[in-house]
Each structure stands twice: as C-alpha cells, then as structure tokens.
Design a protein around this motif. Sequence first.
Motif, PDB file in Angstrom:
ATOM      1  N   PRO A 136     -50.113 -29.100 -52.706  1.00 38.62           N
ATOM      2  CA  PRO A 136     -51.229 -28.495 -51.953  1.00 38.62           C
ATOM      3  C   PRO A 136     -51.584 -27.110 -52.483  1.00 38.62           C
ATOM      4  O   PRO A 136     -50.717 -26.305 -52.811  1.00 38.62           O
ATOM      5  CB  PRO A 136     -50.701 -28.400 -50.528  1.00 38.62           C
ATOM      6  N   LEU A 137     -52.882 -26.854 -52.585  1.00 32.86           N
ATOM      7  CA  LEU A 137     -53.400 -25.576 -53.065  1.00 32.86           C
ATOM      8  C   LEU A 137     -54.160 -24.854 -51.963  1.00 32.86           C
ATOM      9  O   LEU A 137     -54.781 -25.481 -51.109  1.00 32.86           O
ATOM     10  CB  LEU A 137     -54.366 -25.792 -54.236  1.00 32.86           C
ATOM     11  N   HIS A 138     -54.083 -23.556 -52.022  1.00 34.40           N
ATOM     12  CA  HIS A 138     -54.915 -22.687 -51.182  1.00 34.40           C
ATOM     13  C   HIS A 138     -55.556 -21.667 -52.117  1.00 34.40           C
ATOM     14  O   HIS A 138     -54.989 -21.316 -53.143  1.00 34.40           O
ATOM     15  CB  HIS A 138     -54.085 -21.972 -50.107  1.00 34.40           C
ATOM     16  N   GLY A 139     -56.725 -21.211 -51.731  1.00 30.89           N
ATOM     17  CA  GLY A 139     -57.406 -20.291 -52.627  1.00 30.89           C
ATOM     18  C   GLY A 139     -58.189 -19.218 -51.908  1.00 30.89           C
ATOM     19  O   GLY A 139     -58.559 -19.349 -50.751  1.00 30.89           O
ATOM     20  N   ASP A 140     -58.402 -18.146 -52.625  1.00 28.52           N
ATOM     21  CA  ASP A 140     -59.246 -17.035 -52.197  1.00 28.52           C
ATOM     22  C   ASP A 140     -60.227 -16.763 -53.323  1.00 28.52           C
ATOM     23  O   ASP A 140     -59.941 -17.048 -54.488  1.00 28.52           O
ATOM     24  CB  ASP A 140     -58.414 -15.772 -51.939  1.00 28.52           C
ATOM     25  N   TRP A 141     -61.363 -16.210 -52.984  1.00 29.85           N
ATOM     26  CA  TRP A 141     -62.347 -15.889 -54.008  1.00 29.85           C
ATOM     27  C   TRP A 141     -63.030 -14.584 -53.675  1.00 29.85           C
ATOM     28  O   TRP A 141     -63.158 -14.210 -52.517  1.00 29.85           O
ATOM     29  CB  TRP A 141     -63.365 -17.010 -54.180  1.00 29.85           C
ATOM     30  N   HIS A 142     -63.389 -13.887 -54.709  1.00 30.63           N
ATOM     31  CA  HIS A 142     -64.153 -12.651 -54.552  1.00 30.63           C
ATOM     32  C   HIS A 142     -65.034 -12.480 -55.789  1.00 30.63           C
ATOM     33  O   HIS A 142     -64.688 -12.921 -56.880  1.00 30.63           O
ATOM     34  CB  HIS A 142     -63.241 -11.436 -54.331  1.00 30.63           C
TER      35      HIS A 142
ATOM     36  N   LEU B  96     -74.025 -27.106 -56.193  1.00 30.52           N
ATOM     37  CA  LEU B  96     -72.908 -27.547 -57.024  1.00 30.52           C
ATOM     38  C   LEU B  96     -71.627 -27.542 -56.201  1.00 30.52           C
ATOM     39  O   LEU B  96     -71.382 -26.632 -55.413  1.00 30.52           O
ATOM     40  CB  LEU B  96     -72.721 -26.622 -58.225  1.00 30.52           C
ATOM     41  N   LEU B  97     -70.803 -28.555 -56.419  1.00 29.27           N
ATOM     42  CA  LEU B  97     -69.531 -28.678 -55.712  1.00 29.27           C
ATOM     43  C   LEU B  97     -68.407 -28.559 -56.728  1.00 29.27           C
ATOM     44  O   LEU B  97     -68.370 -29.296 -57.711  1.00 29.27           O
ATOM     45  CB  LEU B  97     -69.463 -30.027 -54.996  1.00 29.27           C
ATOM     46  N   LEU B  98     -67.506 -27.607 -56.494  1.00 28.07           N
ATOM     47  CA  LEU B  98     -66.323 -27.413 -57.335  1.00 28.07           C
ATOM     48  C   LEU B  98     -65.115 -27.910 -56.570  1.00 28.07           C
ATOM     49  O   LEU B  98     -64.858 -27.462 -55.446  1.00 28.07           O
ATOM     50  CB  LEU B  98     -66.144 -25.924 -57.687  1.00 28.07           C
ATOM     51  N   ASN B  99     -64.374 -28.851 -57.164  1.00 29.86           N
ATOM     52  CA  ASN B  99     -63.130 -29.356 -56.576  1.00 29.86           C
ATOM     53  C   ASN B  99     -61.970 -28.942 -57.460  1.00 29.86           C
ATOM     54  O   ASN B  99     -62.019 -29.137 -58.672  1.00 29.86           O
ATOM     55  CB  ASN B  99     -63.155 -30.885 -56.463  1.00 29.86           C
ATOM     56  N   LEU B 100     -60.932 -28.393 -56.855  1.00 27.29           N
ATOM     57  CA  LEU B 100     -59.693 -28.017 -57.543  1.00 27.29           C
ATOM     58  C   LEU B 100     -58.581 -28.860 -56.946  1.00 27.29           C
ATOM     59  O   LEU B 100     -58.370 -28.844 -55.731  1.00 27.29           O
ATOM     60  CB  LEU B 100     -59.406 -26.536 -57.360  1.00 27.29           C
ATOM     61  N   LEU B 101     -57.861 -29.590 -57.796  1.00 27.93           N
ATOM     62  CA  LEU B 101     -56.876 -30.548 -57.322  1.00 27.93           C
ATOM     63  C   LEU B 101     -55.597 -30.414 -58.143  1.00 27.93           C
ATOM     64  O   LEU B 101     -55.646 -30.275 -59.366  1.00 27.93           O
ATOM     65  CB  LEU B 101     -57.436 -31.975 -57.471  1.00 27.93           C
ATOM     66  N   ALA B 102     -54.473 -30.457 -57.447  1.00 26.90           N
ATOM     67  CA  ALA B 102     -53.168 -30.400 -58.110  1.00 26.90           C
ATOM     68  C   ALA B 102     -52.232 -31.378 -57.411  1.00 26.90           C
ATOM     69  O   ALA B 102     -52.556 -31.946 -56.373  1.00 26.90           O
ATOM     70  CB  ALA B 102     -52.595 -28.982 -58.046  1.00 26.90           C
ATOM     71  N   ALA B 103     -51.039 -31.566 -57.995  1.00 25.83           N
ATOM     72  CA  ALA B 103     -50.062 -32.489 -57.424  1.00 25.83           C
ATOM     73  C   ALA B 103     -49.432 -31.927 -56.158  1.00 25.83           C
ATOM     74  O   ALA B 103     -48.820 -32.668 -55.390  1.00 25.83           O
ATOM     75  CB  ALA B 103     -48.979 -32.801 -58.452  1.00 25.83           C
TER      76      ALA B 103
ATOM     77  N   THR C  90     -74.418 -18.142 -52.840  1.00 26.04           N
ATOM     78  CA  THR C  90     -73.828 -18.333 -51.517  1.00 26.04           C
ATOM     79  C   THR C  90     -72.686 -19.319 -51.698  1.00 26.04           C
ATOM     80  O   THR C  90     -72.868 -20.386 -52.276  1.00 26.04           O
ATOM     81  CB  THR C  90     -74.861 -18.904 -50.536  1.00 26.04           C
ATOM     82  N   VAL C  91     -71.501 -18.969 -51.197  1.00 28.33           N
ATOM     83  CA  VAL C  91     -70.302 -19.775 -51.417  1.00 28.33           C
ATOM     84  C   VAL C  91     -69.768 -20.245 -50.075  1.00 28.33           C
ATOM     85  O   VAL C  91     -69.633 -19.463 -49.139  1.00 28.33           O
ATOM     86  CB  VAL C  91     -69.208 -18.959 -52.144  1.00 28.33           C
ATOM     87  N   HIS C  92     -69.482 -21.533 -50.012  1.00 27.77           N
ATOM     88  CA  HIS C  92     -68.789 -22.093 -48.846  1.00 27.77           C
ATOM     89  C   HIS C  92     -67.596 -22.865 -49.381  1.00 27.77           C
ATOM     90  O   HIS C  92     -67.750 -23.782 -50.177  1.00 27.77           O
ATOM     91  CB  HIS C  92     -69.708 -23.020 -48.050  1.00 27.77           C
ATOM     92  N   GLY C  93     -66.401 -22.480 -48.976  1.00 29.85           N
ATOM     93  CA  GLY C  93     -65.201 -23.132 -49.476  1.00 29.85           C
ATOM     94  C   GLY C  93     -64.234 -23.444 -48.366  1.00 29.85           C
ATOM     95  O   GLY C  93     -64.205 -22.775 -47.328  1.00 29.85           O
ATOM     96  N   GLU C  94     -63.451 -24.488 -48.582  1.00 24.07           N
ATOM     97  CA  GLU C  94     -62.425 -24.843 -47.604  1.00 24.07           C
ATOM     98  C   GLU C  94     -61.350 -25.693 -48.261  1.00 24.07           C
ATOM     99  O   GLU C  94     -61.568 -26.312 -49.290  1.00 24.07           O
ATOM    100  CB  GLU C  94     -63.036 -25.579 -46.410  1.00 24.07           C
ATOM    101  N   ASP C  95     -60.182 -25.695 -47.625  1.00 21.19           N
ATOM    102  CA  ASP C  95     -59.070 -26.531 -48.058  1.00 21.19           C
ATOM    103  C   ASP C  95     -59.258 -27.915 -47.451  1.00 21.19           C
ATOM    104  O   ASP C  95     -59.427 -28.055 -46.245  1.00 21.19           O
ATOM    105  CB  ASP C  95     -57.736 -25.947 -47.589  1.00 21.19           C
ATOM    106  N   VAL C  96     -59.246 -28.921 -48.320  1.00 23.21           N
ATOM    107  CA  VAL C  96     -59.426 -30.296 -47.865  1.00 23.21           C
ATOM    108  C   VAL C  96     -58.227 -31.110 -48.332  1.00 23.21           C
ATOM    109  O   VAL C  96     -58.119 -31.426 -49.518  1.00 23.21           O
ATOM    110  CB  VAL C  96     -60.734 -30.899 -48.433  1.00 23.21           C
ATOM    111  N   SER C  97     -57.316 -31.406 -47.419  1.00 27.59           N
ATOM    112  CA  SER C  97     -56.143 -32.233 -47.713  1.00 27.59           C
ATOM    113  C   SER C  97     -55.364 -31.732 -48.921  1.00 27.59           C
ATOM    114  O   SER C  97     -54.984 -32.508 -49.800  1.00 27.59           O
ATOM    115  CB  SER C  97     -56.555 -33.691 -47.932  1.00 27.59           C
ATOM    116  N   GLY C  98     -55.162 -30.447 -49.032  1.00 32.75           N
ATOM    117  CA  GLY C  98     -54.379 -29.870 -50.108  1.00 32.75           C
ATOM    118  C   GLY C  98     -55.157 -29.530 -51.357  1.00 32.75           C
ATOM    119  O   GLY C  98     -54.607 -28.975 -52.287  1.00 32.75           O
ATOM    120  N   SER C  99     -56.427 -29.862 -51.394  1.00 32.65           N
ATOM    121  CA  SER C  99     -57.262 -29.465 -52.528  1.00 32.65           C
ATOM    122  C   SER C  99     -58.260 -28.418 -52.037  1.00 32.65           C
ATOM    123  O   SER C  99     -58.487 -28.270 -50.845  1.00 32.65           O
ATOM    124  CB  SER C  99     -57.993 -30.668 -53.114  1.00 32.65           C
TER     125      SER C  99
END
Length: 146
Positions: free
Chosen positions: A123-129, A114-121, A71-80
């Motif tokens: 802002p990032l947006h993402g999709d998953w399938h 488990l929490l996965l954080n993706l961070l860049a310099a 089960t996946v729950h994801g969201e954009d948090v301040s550009g990450s």
Amino acid sequence: MHGSELNDGVHSTPEEDPRPKLWPKVLGSMAIVGMMVGMMIGRLTAPEPLTLQQIEPSATGLVLWFNDEPTVHGEDVSGSLAMLFNAEGTAQQGQFKLNGKDVRWKVQHAKGGLLLNLLAARPLHGDWHGAKVDGRWRLEVSLREE
C-alpha cells in the motif's frame, strides 16, 4: 383627393422606388465583419490549454511538469494513489524504484482530464506540492509505504 384616379398625371400613392435597397446589405456586412473581428480577438486572447509536458522519477516519487498550475484531486484507493488533473496530455506509463521496490505509474485520459495511477505491491500513500519554476508548474508527488 377622393380616390386613386389620375389627377393631372399623378397618383395619390407614391410609385415604387426602382433603386435597390442597400441599407439591409450594409447592416448585414457590418454584422459579419464585427463577428469575424470578435472571433479573431477572442482567439488571440484565449489562454493556451493546460498541458502535462513531462514526467520524471525522483528519489521519493514523481515530478510532473505542467505549463501552468493544474487543479489536482487525489486520493488513496485500495493501497494505490490516484490523482486527477484538469489538463491535457498524452497517455503514458512507466515505473521507478522506491526504497528498492518497484512502483508502476500510468497516465490515462479521463472524463475530467488526466488520471495518474501509482501502484505498488504494498500500500502507498502520497503527498503532493507544487511551485512555479522557470515559467512552468512543477508538481512533486512524494510517496511513502504504509
């Protein structure tokens, strides 16, 4: 009989049986054996826990491999991008390049899994399938810059 006195050597109340009472022991033994057999059957039929097995970088993001569908729950948090999975696994971190720029990722234990954080310099947006591949679940996270 009008009393409890002896009448030809017998009493009006029966004497206590000197043989041991085995029925409670038999019932107790059956209950313990039944509980143990039930626990063994439950252990054999319980599904194995959902685990994150592997993380691989791809050209557009990350590929996560699980032993079954999470089960996946994801969201954009301040550009990450933050994603929460109901799975077990080890804490990991790493980085990869997206359009020639660094993106850092970190997997850590959280209250719900488990929490996965993706961070860049930037802002990032993402999709998953996800899809089932070779008996495992493959979840592809595609990132894009804002």
